[in-house]
Design a protein around this motif. Sequence first.
Motif, PDB file in Angstrom:
ATOM      1  N   ILE A  32      56.271  38.858  16.552  1.00 22.85           N
ATOM      2  CA  ILE A  32      57.192  38.987  17.690  1.00 22.85           C
ATOM      3  C   ILE A  32      56.772  38.026  18.808  1.00 22.85           C
ATOM      4  N   ILE A  33      55.480  37.980  19.108  1.00 22.49           N
ATOM      5  CA  ILE A  33      54.988  37.084  20.156  1.00 22.49           C
ATOM      6  C   ILE A  33      55.245  35.629  19.778  1.00 22.49           C
ATOM      7  N   ASP A  34      55.029  35.266  18.514  1.00 20.96           N
ATOM      8  CA  ASP A  34      55.304  33.894  18.063  1.00 20.96           C
ATOM      9  C   ASP A  34      56.773  33.538  18.274  1.00 20.96           C
ATOM     10  N   ARG A  35      57.674  34.473  17.961  1.00 22.44           N
ATOM     11  CA  ARG A  35      59.109  34.221  18.176  1.00 22.44           C
ATOM     12  C   ARG A  35      59.415  34.072  19.662  1.00 22.44           C
ATOM     13  N   GLU A  36      58.788  34.913  20.471  1.00 23.70           N
ATOM     14  CA  GLU A  36      59.012  34.840  21.923  1.00 23.70           C
ATOM     15  C   GLU A  36      58.561  33.491  22.477  1.00 23.70           C
ATOM     16  N   LEU A  37      57.407  33.001  22.018  1.00 23.20           N
ATOM     17  CA  LEU A  37      56.932  31.690  22.463  1.00 23.20           C
ATOM     18  C   LEU A  37      57.886  30.584  22.034  1.00 23.20           C
ATOM     19  N   GLY A  38      58.473  30.729  20.859  1.00 23.72           N
ATOM     20  CA  GLY A  38      59.472  29.755  20.402  1.00 23.72           C
ATOM     21  C   GLY A  38      60.703  29.735  21.293  1.00 23.72           C
ATOM     22  N   VAL A  39      61.131  30.897  21.749  1.00 23.86           N
ATOM     23  CA  VAL A  39      62.287  30.973  22.647  1.00 23.86           C
ATOM     24  C   VAL A  39      61.948  30.321  23.990  1.00 23.86           C
ATOM     25  N   VAL A  40      60.741  30.551  24.502  1.00 25.88           N
ATOM     26  CA  VAL A  40      60.329  29.903  25.753  1.00 25.88           C
ATOM     27  C   VAL A  40      60.336  28.391  25.572  1.00 25.88           C
ATOM     28  N   LYS A  41      59.811  27.924  24.438  1.00 24.71           N
ATOM     29  CA  LYS A  41      59.785  26.478  24.162  1.00 24.71           C
ATOM     30  C   LYS A  41      61.195  25.904  24.176  1.00 24.71           C
ATOM     31  N   GLU A  42      62.121  26.557  23.474  1.00 25.63           N
ATOM     32  CA  GLU A  42      63.500  26.070  23.432  1.00 25.63           C
ATOM     33  C   GLU A  42      64.139  26.101  24.821  1.00 25.63           C
ATOM     34  N   GLY A  43      63.893  27.166  25.573  1.00 29.33           N
ATOM     35  CA  GLY A  43      64.454  27.272  26.919  1.00 29.33           C
ATOM     36  C   GLY A  43      63.904  26.205  27.844  1.00 29.33           C
ATOM     37  N   ALA A  44      62.606  25.936  27.769  1.00 32.49           N
ATOM     38  CA  ALA A  44      61.994  24.910  28.613  1.00 32.49           C
ATOM     39  C   ALA A  44      62.488  23.519  28.217  1.00 32.49           C
ATOM     40  N   GLU A  45      62.648  23.264  26.926  1.00 38.74           N
ATOM     41  CA  GLU A  45      63.166  21.970  26.484  1.00 38.74           C
ATOM     42  C   GLU A  45      64.605  21.773  26.952  1.00 38.74           C
ATOM     43  N   SER A  46      65.405  22.816  26.889  1.00 35.50           N
ATOM     44  CA  SER A  46      66.787  22.742  27.375  1.00 35.50           C
ATOM     45  C   SER A  46      66.810  22.478  28.876  1.00 35.50           C
ATOM     46  N   LEU A  47      65.968  23.161  29.622  1.00 38.36           N
ATOM     47  CA  LEU A  47      65.870  22.946  31.063  1.00 38.36           C
ATOM     48  C   LEU A  47      65.434  21.518  31.355  1.00 38.36           C
ATOM     49  N   ASP A  48      64.471  21.005  30.605  1.00 36.88           N
ATOM     50  CA  ASP A  48      63.991  19.641  30.790  1.00 36.88           C
ATOM     51  C   ASP A  48      65.126  18.631  30.577  1.00 36.88           C
ATOM     52  N   ARG A  49      65.940  18.846  29.542  1.00 34.27           N
ATOM     53  CA  ARG A  49      67.078  17.949  29.290  1.00 34.27           C
ATOM     54  C   ARG A  49      68.074  18.004  30.441  1.00 34.27           C
ATOM     55  N   ARG A  50      68.368  19.225  30.940  1.00 36.90           N
ATOM     56  CA  ARG A  50      69.305  19.354  32.064  1.00 36.90           C
ATOM     57  C   ARG A  50      68.773  18.657  33.311  1.00 36.90           C
ATOM     58  N   LEU A  51      67.477  18.804  33.591  1.00 40.16           N
ATOM     59  CA  LEU A  51      66.887  18.145  34.756  1.00 40.16           C
ATOM     60  C   LEU A  51      66.926  16.629  34.602  1.00 40.16           C
ATOM     61  N   TYR A  52      66.653  16.141  33.397  1.00 38.38           N
ATOM     62  CA  TYR A  52      66.681  14.710  33.129  1.00 38.38           C
ATOM     63  C   TYR A  52      68.083  14.157  33.333  1.00 38.38           C
ATOM     64  N   LEU A  53      69.089  14.848  32.779  1.00 31.13           N
ATOM     65  CA  LEU A  53      70.485  14.380  32.936  1.00 31.13           C
ATOM     66  C   LEU A  53      70.928  14.462  34.384  1.00 31.13           C
ATOM     67  N   SER A  54      70.485  15.473  35.084  1.00 31.81           N
ATOM     68  CA  SER A  54      70.828  15.616  36.503  1.00 31.81           C
ATOM     69  C   SER A  54      70.231  14.461  37.310  1.00 31.81           C
ATOM     70  N   ALA A  55      69.012  14.044  36.975  1.00 29.99           N
ATOM     71  CA  ALA A  55      68.372  12.916  37.672  1.00 29.99           C
ATOM     72  C   ALA A  55      69.120  11.628  37.393  1.00 29.99           C
ATOM     73  N   ILE A  56      69.604  11.458  36.171  1.00 30.34           N
ATOM     74  CA  ILE A  56      70.366  10.264  35.823  1.00 30.34           C
ATOM     75  C   ILE A  56      71.682  10.217  36.597  1.00 30.34           C
ATOM     76  N   ASP A  57      72.332  11.375  36.722  1.00 33.25           N
ATOM     77  CA  ASP A  57      73.627  11.443  37.411  1.00 33.25           C
ATOM     78  C   ASP A  57      73.510  11.180  38.909  1.00 33.25           C
ATOM     79  N   SER A  58      72.334  11.457  39.491  1.00 37.46           N
ATOM     80  CA  SER A  58      72.233  11.283  40.945  1.00 37.46           C
ATOM     81  C   SER A  58      71.700   9.962  41.363  1.00 37.46           C
TER      82      SER A  58
END
Length: 139
Positions: free
Chosen positions: A113-139
Amino acid sequence: HESVRLYLQDLGNIARYNRKVGAVEVTAQEGGGQAAASGRFLDLPWSGTFKINFTPDGGYRADMIQGPLKQMALVFSLRSVSGGTLLTQEERYQFPWLFRGVMALFRKSLTRIIDRELGVVKEGAESLDRRLYLSAIDS
């Protein structure tokens, strides 16, 4: 590292990555917050209130201040490593003595369960990183 920190410290994300939490209500405070959470643990309903303190490494520590157990703590720690960030999760429970033997039987399933939870955090952080990167490009 920064995206993982931002994702973890947005306490509204707790119900997304913690499978034991079905609902969470967060009250933000300087340096952390308080969270009233409920859900299912080993298929049993539970609810509790946690004091959450952000840690200098970018993670946090959540300690149960009201709930079914004498003590329950959840700690997320971040460490920069070559090529990325190492995220560790530690959970501590103080069960009544009657349940301690039973909990040993569930150790492997809790690890999965903990391994799955860490995987979800990883995916969420990677998604956030992509959004921040695209937001920086747009501005």
